[in-house]
Design an enzyme around this catalytic site. Structure first.
Site, PDB file in Angstrom:
ATOM      1  N   ASP A 294       0.727  -1.561   0.037  1.00  0.00           N
ATOM      2  CA  ASP A 294       0.285   0.551   0.135  1.00  0.00           C
ATOM      3  C   ASP A 294       0.987   1.407  -0.404  1.00  0.00           C
ATOM      4  O   ASP A 294       1.608   1.602   0.861  1.00  0.00           O
ATOM      5  CB  ASP A 294      -0.526  -0.136   1.190  1.00  0.00           C
ATOM      6  CG  ASP A 294      -1.566   0.826   0.913  1.00  0.00           C
ATOM      7  OD1 ASP A 294      -2.083   1.450   0.239  1.00  0.00           O
ATOM      8  OD2 ASP A 294      -1.841   1.947   2.232  1.00  0.00           O
ATOM      9  N   GLU A 336       1.324  -0.733  -5.179  1.00  0.00           N
ATOM     10  CA  GLU A 336      -0.571   0.341  -5.181  1.00  0.00           C
ATOM     11  C   GLU A 336       0.153   1.244  -5.768  1.00  0.00           C
ATOM     12  O   GLU A 336       0.443   2.108  -4.202  1.00  0.00           O
ATOM     13  CB  GLU A 336      -1.126  -0.195  -4.402  1.00  0.00           C
ATOM     14  CG  GLU A 336      -2.370   0.958  -4.276  1.00  0.00           C
ATOM     15  CD  GLU A 336      -2.504   2.239  -3.360  1.00  0.00           C
ATOM     16  OE1 GLU A 336      -3.325   2.610  -3.943  1.00  0.00           O
ATOM     17  OE2 GLU A 336      -1.381   2.594  -2.945  1.00  0.00           O
ATOM     18  N   HIS A 400     -12.037  -0.594  -4.805  1.00  0.00           N
ATOM     19  CA  HIS A 400     -12.302   0.825  -3.485  1.00  0.00           C
ATOM     20  C   HIS A 400     -12.163   2.144  -2.728  1.00  0.00           C
ATOM     21  O   HIS A 400     -12.784   2.344  -3.060  1.00  0.00           O
ATOM     22  CB  HIS A 400     -11.492  -0.170  -2.426  1.00  0.00           C
ATOM     23  CG  HIS A 400     -10.066   0.408  -1.659  1.00  0.00           C
ATOM     24  ND1 HIS A 400      -9.118  -0.021  -2.669  1.00  0.00           N
ATOM     25  CD2 HIS A 400      -9.863   1.254  -0.612  1.00  0.00           C
ATOM     26  CE1 HIS A 400      -7.653   0.498  -2.143  1.00  0.00           C
ATOM     27  NE2 HIS A 400      -8.287   1.557  -1.047  1.00  0.00           N
TER      28      HIS A 400
END
Length: 650
Positions: A294, A336, A400
């Protein structure tokens, strides 16, 4: 002596000095001789690379060799504790390094609590995932996090304890093994840029422990925060201006790139790197096959820069990669990085992140849907799609998160588009403010100073299904379904691993009820994080329903893809369709060739026969999607939003 040779000599000497103690600790922990042999072979193979990376990052630290030794001991302990079934998977995937590049790879992503509540309940849906052809399942953050607003779970309070409302760590490990037996690899997030302010490390820092205060960036006054912020961009400007938060309990400013409760970690401290390596290996030993890294651009800070995509960020990820190759070889990384396309590519290699989200493809598919033109998409993909060998894109239509328009400005200018104005148009179009727009999205993080914004919304609502159902017009409903299937056809055929946000396969619409929850009302991304659409799922086999039409066609395409080696990860050649509304590309593997054409317009489009002869695999072609013969000796008419996958006549 060259610097590289000196480093190699130092690496060899350090390993010779440290290895006996590590071997003894491994034996004391009950490790077998055979397991030690395997571990030592991998260690010797990866050690020169790992040592050089850590030396570059931390070699000037007085306690460098202490941290090095502790890291080695932790790796050996982790390998000793690694379950037998995972060691077997390690061996199998080392022998088949291209396992994730198969045409049979298919991904899904969901929030456990939103989808079904608990990990144990999720097991009941494995047959559903298999019906969709999933071989890869990404579970959104499910570890302990603060109550209320926790950035959708990305404010992690423990990397080893599951949110008790979702389940336990033992249940997660059991689920990983059950999914593996079903042919599905489990994917989790590794939130390693920051922790929540309730994490044990943060609590110790709040209590005044100097060792843990050095895990974060703490400042007694505004002098350093102000110096940094001269060159930083704001990530969540509607949440908090700037990147620092005042903590009155500590009388300190804390670096918080995202939310005030998410404290950035200080990777200039080797203790932080070593602690996070331990958390990574713990997750790997639960049976996690892929870790989504992340916020990778943000993990290294340098004064005078935007503190994104710094060289050390790559070194840290590469060092984690080397550790995984030694102690958990089956583990892959997925980056990401929702940044400039050049920076996205910089994180992708077999020695860094083998997988990466493809935000450019995602954004430009939506751009093409809004403009009905493919010029920016085709131009960008023609020189930005190819990856190093041994790597693959994760191709998705939504996640998301929000949708940002991360195309390259020079690519836009090359095809006659003003980048700033075009982004304003796209934001206006997808929030339904543009006259004639079919989309029903919401703005996310509109910045009044820059005019920048991103977009929230489910795939179906952004593609026009919400508007069409509201109108009750069967023609508009049909057009919206065609758009949804067109988008999926591209991610299924262009190469890489297609990823579906679970719910999109049955046309789930925006859920506006999030505004009634005070912990979610300020974050429009919750509009596209609805609970499981069970009513639509129950209709999935009824082709007279909207859900059934989408699900049935999507599953048919997924099964068709699984039979086409040409669609496995590999080369993709953009073709000149000579029609600004039609995207064209060729996929080939061995002797099999597939020519894909996709009409991004609500009007029929004509493709000349000479284009079919130039790129198609023969004069007589077969459309696998429409199950019909196509002659390259005459023009091909593509209906509104129609796509074809052309192969030689059967």
């Amino acid at each position: 002596m060259y610097e590289g040779e000196r480093t190699q000599r130092e690496a060899a000497r350090s390993l010779a000095r440290l290895l006996p103690r590590v071997a003894q600790a491994f034996a004391d922990a009950g490790g077998s001789a055979d397991d030690w042999t395997v571990f030592e072979q991998r260690l010797r193979r990866e050690w020169p690379r790992l040592f050089a990376l850590l030396l570059g990052l931390y070699g000037t630290q007085y306690d460098f060799f202490y941290h090095l030794e502790q890291l080695l001991l932790a790796m050996a302990q982790s390998w000793c504790e690694r379950p037998v079934w995972l060691k077997q998977r390690d061996a199998a995937r080392e022998a088949d390094t291209e396992w994730f590049q198969s045409e049979r790879m298919m991904g899904g992503v969901l929030y456990v609590d939103r989808f079904c509540g608990t990990l144990n309940r999720l097991r009941e849906f494995i047959p559903y995932f298999k019906e969709l052809g999933f071989t890869y399942l990404h579970l959104m953050p499910l570890f302990e996090a603060p109550e209320g607003n926790n950035d959708g779970g990305y404010a992690v309070s423990s990397y080893r304890r599951i949110n008790p409302q979702i389940g336990t760590t033992a249940e997660l490990a059991g689920l990983a093994r059950e999914l593996d037996a079903a042919g599905i690899s489990l994917v989790l997030d590794f939130v390693f840029n920051h922790t929540s302010d309730e994490h044990e490390w943060a609590r110790r820092a709040q209590a005044g422990d100097p060792d843990y205060q050095e895990f974060y960036f703490l400042f007694p006054d505004r002098s350093m925060p102000d110096a940094y912020e001269r060159t930083l961009r704001e990530i969540f400007p509607t949440v908090r201006r700037g990147s620092f938060t005042w903590r009155p309990d500590m009388q300190r400013w804390v670096w918080t790139t995202f939310n005030s409760f998410q404290w950035d970690l200080n990777y200039a401290n080797p203790a932080v790197f070593r602690a996070m390596a331990g958390e990574m290996l713990f997750l790997a030993n639960l049976g996690i096959a892929v870790l989504r890294l992340d916020a990778v651009p943000f993990i290294w800070k340098r004064l005078g820069t935007n503190c994104e995509n710094q060289p050390e960020a790559h070194q840290i990820i590469q060092a984690f990669n080397a550790i995984a190759r030694i102690a958990a070889p089956a583990l892959l990384f997925k980056s990401e990085a929702i940044v400039h396309p050049d920076d996205v590519l910089s994180y992708i290699s077999p020695w860094e992140c083998q997988l990466s989200y493809n935000p450019l493809l995602m954004a430009l598919l939506w751009e093409s849907l809004a403009t009905r033109e493919v010029k920016l998409l085709a131009h960008s993909l023609s020189h930005r799609f190819r990856l190093p060998a041994g790597c693959a894109w994760i191709n998705y239509l939504r996640s998301h998160d929000d949708i940002g328009w991360t195309f390259d400005d020079n690519d836009a200018r090359a095809v006659g588009i003003d980048p700033w104005g075009h982004r304003q148009f796209l934001n206006t179009f997808y929030t339904g403010r543009f006259p004639g727009s079919f989309a029903r999205g919401l703005p996310f993080q509109e910045n009044p100073d820059t005019g920048d914004a991103r977009v929230s919304g489910t795939l179906a609502s952004l593609a026009g299904l919400e508007q069409a159902l509201g109108s009750g017009d069967p023609n508009q409903i049909d057009i919206a379904i065609r758009r949804i299937l067109l988008l999926h056809s591209v991610i299924l055929s262009i190469g890489g691993i297609p990823l579906i946000y679970v719910g999109d396969e049955v046309g789930t619409l925006n859920d506006y009820r999030y505004v009634t929850d005070p912990t979610k009302a300020a974050d429009s991304r919750w509009v596209h994080r609805p609970k499981r659409n069970q009513a639509a799922m129950d209709q999935r086999h009824d082709t007279t329903t909207v859900a059934g039409r989408i699900f049935g066609e999507l599953v048919r395409l997924i099964r068709l893809r699984a039979q086409l080696p040409a669609l496995r990860d590999g080369g993709m050649e953009i073709a000149r369709s000579e029609n600004r509304h039609v995207l064209a590309y060729v996929r080939q593997s061995g002797s099999q060739r597939v020519f894909v054409l996709a009409n991004f317009s609500e009007y029929s489009q004509t493709i000349a026969g000479n284009l079919l002869r130039m790129y198609g695999p023969g004069n007589e072609l077969f459309d696998l999607v429409g199950e019909r013969t196509v002659s390259a000796n005459e023009a091909l008419i593509l209906a509104p939003y129609q796509f074809v996958w052309l192969t030689p006549e059967r």
